[in-house]
Design a protein around this motif. Structure first.
Motif, PDB file in Angstrom:
ATOM      1  N   ILE A   1       0.854  -1.197   0.000  1.00  0.00           N
ATOM      2  CA  ILE A   1       0.000   0.000   0.000  1.00  0.00           C
ATOM      3  C   ILE A   1       0.884   1.240   0.000  1.00  0.00           C
ATOM      4  O   ILE A   1       0.646   2.192  -0.728  1.00  0.00           O
ATOM      5  CB  ILE A   1      -0.907   0.031   1.255  1.00  0.00           C
ATOM      6  N   LYS A   2       1.930   1.201   0.825  1.00  0.00           N
ATOM      7  CA  LYS A   2       2.862   2.330   0.903  1.00  0.00           C
ATOM      8  C   LYS A   2       3.476   2.601  -0.467  1.00  0.00           C
ATOM      9  O   LYS A   2       3.530   3.740  -0.921  1.00  0.00           O
ATOM     10  CB  LYS A   2       3.946   2.031   1.942  1.00  0.00           C
ATOM     11  N   LYS A   3       3.919   1.535  -1.142  1.00  0.00           N
ATOM     12  CA  LYS A   3       4.532   1.693  -2.467  1.00  0.00           C
ATOM     13  C   LYS A   3       3.535   2.259  -3.474  1.00  0.00           C
ATOM     14  O   LYS A   3       3.879   3.121  -4.286  1.00  0.00           O
ATOM     15  CB  LYS A   3       5.069   0.353  -2.967  1.00  0.00           C
ATOM     16  N   LYS A   4       2.303   1.768  -3.420  1.00  0.00           N
ATOM     17  CA  LYS A   4       1.258   2.236  -4.348  1.00  0.00           C
ATOM     18  C   LYS A   4       0.995   3.735  -4.149  1.00  0.00           C
ATOM     19  O   LYS A   4       0.925   4.496  -5.110  1.00  0.00           O
ATOM     20  CB  LYS A   4      -0.022   1.426  -4.106  1.00  0.00           C
ATOM     21  N   LEU A   5       0.891   4.157  -2.893  1.00  0.00           N
ATOM     22  CA  LEU A   5       0.641   5.572  -2.606  1.00  0.00           C
ATOM     23  C   LEU A   5       1.847   6.434  -2.976  1.00  0.00           C
ATOM     24  O   LEU A   5       1.688   7.522  -3.540  1.00  0.00           O
ATOM     25  CB  LEU A   5       0.283   5.757  -1.126  1.00  0.00           C
ATOM     26  N   GLU A   6       3.059   5.946  -2.676  1.00  0.00           N
ATOM     27  CA  GLU A   6       4.261   6.699  -3.042  1.00  0.00           C
ATOM     28  C   GLU A   6       4.370   6.870  -4.554  1.00  0.00           C
ATOM     29  O   GLU A   6       4.755   7.931  -5.035  1.00  0.00           O
ATOM     30  CB  GLU A   6       5.516   6.009  -2.498  1.00  0.00           C
ATOM     31  N   GLU A   7       4.019   5.825  -5.296  1.00  0.00           N
ATOM     32  CA  GLU A   7       4.060   5.897  -6.758  1.00  0.00           C
ATOM     33  C   GLU A   7       3.055   6.922  -7.280  1.00  0.00           C
ATOM     34  O   GLU A   7       3.358   7.708  -8.173  1.00  0.00           O
ATOM     35  CB  GLU A   7       3.785   4.513  -7.372  1.00  0.00           C
ATOM     36  N   GLU A   8       1.857   6.920  -6.707  1.00  0.00           N
ATOM     37  CA  GLU A   8       0.859   7.908  -7.138  1.00  0.00           C
ATOM     38  C   GLU A   8       1.323   9.319  -6.810  1.00  0.00           C
ATOM     39  O   GLU A   8       1.160  10.232  -7.617  1.00  0.00           O
ATOM     40  CB  GLU A   8      -0.504   7.628  -6.494  1.00  0.00           C
ATOM     41  N   ILE A   9       1.945   9.511  -5.649  1.00  0.00           N
ATOM     42  CA  ILE A   9       2.459  10.839  -5.279  1.00  0.00           C
ATOM     43  C   ILE A   9       3.520  11.278  -6.275  1.00  0.00           C
ATOM     44  O   ILE A   9       3.502  12.414  -6.761  1.00  0.00           O
ATOM     45  CB  ILE A   9       3.013  10.831  -3.827  1.00  0.00           C
ATOM     46  N   ARG A  10       4.454  10.387  -6.609  1.00  0.00           N
ATOM     47  CA  ARG A  10       5.511  10.726  -7.588  1.00  0.00           C
ATOM     48  C   ARG A  10       4.907  11.114  -8.942  1.00  0.00           C
ATOM     49  O   ARG A  10       5.319  12.102  -9.559  1.00  0.00           O
ATOM     50  CB  ARG A  10       6.464   9.547  -7.776  1.00  0.00           C
ATOM     51  N   ARG A  11       3.935  10.311  -9.391  1.00  0.00           N
ATOM     52  CA  ARG A  11       3.301  10.567 -10.691  1.00  0.00           C
ATOM     53  C   ARG A  11       2.580  11.920 -10.691  1.00  0.00           C
ATOM     54  O   ARG A  11       2.718  12.713 -11.626  1.00  0.00           O
ATOM     55  CB  ARG A  11       2.319   9.431 -11.004  1.00  0.00           C
ATOM     56  N   LEU A  12       1.831  12.201  -9.636  1.00  0.00           N
ATOM     57  CA  LEU A  12       1.098  13.466  -9.555  1.00  0.00           C
ATOM     58  C   LEU A  12       2.045  14.659  -9.456  1.00  0.00           C
ATOM     59  O   LEU A  12       1.820  15.688 -10.102  1.00  0.00           O
ATOM     60  CB  LEU A  12       0.143  13.446  -8.351  1.00  0.00           C
ATOM     61  N   GLU A  13       3.100  14.519  -8.659  1.00  0.00           N
ATOM     62  CA  GLU A  13       4.064  15.614  -8.525  1.00  0.00           C
ATOM     63  C   GLU A  13       4.768  15.892  -9.853  1.00  0.00           C
ATOM     64  O   GLU A  13       5.010  17.043 -10.207  1.00  0.00           O
ATOM     65  CB  GLU A  13       5.088  15.299  -7.428  1.00  0.00           C
ATOM     66  N   HIS A  14       5.082  14.825 -10.606  1.00  0.00           N
ATOM     67  CA  HIS A  14       5.722  15.007 -11.909  1.00  0.00           C
ATOM     68  C   HIS A  14       4.782  15.741 -12.867  1.00  0.00           C
ATOM     69  O   HIS A  14       5.186  16.676 -13.559  1.00  0.00           O
ATOM     70  CB  HIS A  14       6.137  13.657 -12.503  1.00  0.00           C
ATOM     71  N   GLU A  15       3.529  15.312 -12.892  1.00  0.00           N
ATOM     72  CA  GLU A  15       2.549  15.964 -13.766  1.00  0.00           C
ATOM     73  C   GLU A  15       2.393  17.434 -13.388  1.00  0.00           C
ATOM     74  O   GLU A  15       2.348  18.306 -14.254  1.00  0.00           O
ATOM     75  CB  GLU A  15       1.193  15.247 -13.677  1.00  0.00           C
ATOM     76  N   LEU A  16       2.336  17.711 -12.089  1.00  0.00           N
ATOM     77  CA  LEU A  16       2.138  19.074 -11.600  1.00  0.00           C
ATOM     78  C   LEU A  16       3.342  19.963 -11.887  1.00  0.00           C
ATOM     79  O   LEU A  16       3.191  21.125 -12.275  1.00  0.00           O
ATOM     80  CB  LEU A  16       1.880  19.026 -10.089  1.00  0.00           C
ATOM     81  N   ALA A  17       4.538  19.409 -11.759  1.00  0.00           N
ATOM     82  CA  ALA A  17       5.753  20.215 -11.912  1.00  0.00           C
ATOM     83  C   ALA A  17       6.262  20.305 -13.349  1.00  0.00           C
ATOM     84  O   ALA A  17       6.915  21.280 -13.708  1.00  0.00           O
ATOM     85  CB  ALA A  17       6.857  19.647 -11.027  1.00  0.00           C
ATOM     86  N   HIS A  18       5.966  19.315 -14.185  1.00  0.00           N
ATOM     87  CA  HIS A  18       6.561  19.289 -15.513  1.00  0.00           C
ATOM     88  C   HIS A  18       5.544  19.344 -16.657  1.00  0.00           C
ATOM     89  O   HIS A  18       5.649  20.186 -17.537  1.00  0.00           O
ATOM     90  CB  HIS A  18       7.449  18.038 -15.675  1.00  0.00           C
ATOM     91  N   GLU A  19       4.588  18.414 -16.647  1.00  0.00           N
ATOM     92  CA  GLU A  19       3.668  18.307 -17.783  1.00  0.00           C
ATOM     93  C   GLU A  19       2.665  19.455 -17.854  1.00  0.00           C
ATOM     94  O   GLU A  19       2.486  20.063 -18.912  1.00  0.00           O
ATOM     95  CB  GLU A  19       2.932  16.964 -17.726  1.00  0.00           C
ATOM     96  N   LEU A  20       1.999  19.745 -16.736  1.00  0.00           N
ATOM     97  CA  LEU A  20       0.965  20.781 -16.758  1.00  0.00           C
ATOM     98  C   LEU A  20       1.505  22.184 -17.044  1.00  0.00           C
ATOM     99  O   LEU A  20       0.888  22.917 -17.823  1.00  0.00           O
ATOM    100  CB  LEU A  20       0.141  20.746 -15.461  1.00  0.00           C
ATOM    101  N   PRO A  21       2.630  22.582 -16.468  1.00  0.00           N
ATOM    102  CA  PRO A  21       3.148  23.917 -16.824  1.00  0.00           C
ATOM    103  C   PRO A  21       3.428  24.052 -18.330  1.00  0.00           C
ATOM    104  O   PRO A  21       3.181  25.110 -18.923  1.00  0.00           O
ATOM    105  CB  PRO A  21       4.449  24.023 -16.024  1.00  0.00           C
ATOM    106  N   GLN A  22       3.906  22.964 -18.963  1.00  0.00           N
ATOM    107  CA  GLN A  22       4.153  23.007 -20.410  1.00  0.00           C
ATOM    108  C   GLN A  22       2.841  23.155 -21.170  1.00  0.00           C
ATOM    109  O   GLN A  22       2.761  23.923 -22.128  1.00  0.00           O
ATOM    110  CB  GLN A  22       4.889  21.746 -20.869  1.00  0.00           C
TER     111      GLN A  22
END
Length: 157
Positions: free
Chosen positions: A5-26
């Motif tokens: 569960i911890k790994k699943k949540l950490e992966e979702e956090i990483r994915r969301l943070e990447h989208e927020l910091a890199h993909e969406l600003p572009q």
């Protein structure tokens, strides 16, 4: 907190943070370059997605914090609680059913994995072998008799 569960949540956090910091600003920058923002659907969609991702990120981080506070030593050894596998007799269906109480992230009713916050999970929490649990469902009340109980302590290696 269970490691998967911890790994699943950490992966979702990483994915969301990447989208927020890199993909969406572009996307927002690209859409803004198209001109008039008042009628720019791409811009508005990217901004809405940014709000959604931000909110979801907050939810996942909050859930991670909640789960990290679970102290397994506080879980009773003789009563139904998180991690318990319970065999019940459903008097309304006249059948035995096996449930395992898990987190909401793990729940899968078809596999007998029910959340501790579901109606059945809440009704079973704190029960012992021989106890009856009444569950109110959309189809009416169900009576469940606890036949067998294996707690999280019984299954630990």
């Amino acid at each position: 907190m269970p490691e998967h569960i911890k790994k699943k949540l950490e992966e979702e956090i990483r994915r969301l943070e990447h989208e927020l910091a890199h993909e969406l600003p572009q996307e927002i920058k690209k859409a803004a370059a198209l001109g008039d923002l008042s009628e720019n659907a791409e811009y508005h969609m990217a901004k809405q997605r940014q709000e959604f991702v931000n909110a979801r990120l907050g939810q996942v981080k909050k859930r991670m914090a909640e789960l990290s506070l679970v102290n397994l030593s506080n879980i009773p050894h003789d009563r139904v609680a998180f991690g318990s596998t319970v065999t019940v007799f459903d008097t309304s269906k006249d059948e035995e059913i096996v449930y395992k109480l898990v987190t909401s992230e793990e729940s899968d009713v078809n596999q007998g994995l029910i959340s501790t916050t579901s109606p059945i999970g809440r009704a079973l929490i704190g029960k012992q072998v021989g106890d009856m649990a009444t569950v109110v469902t959309p189809s009416g009340k169900r009576e469940l008799e606890v036949l067998k109980l294996t707690t999280i302590h019984d299954t630990e290696e």
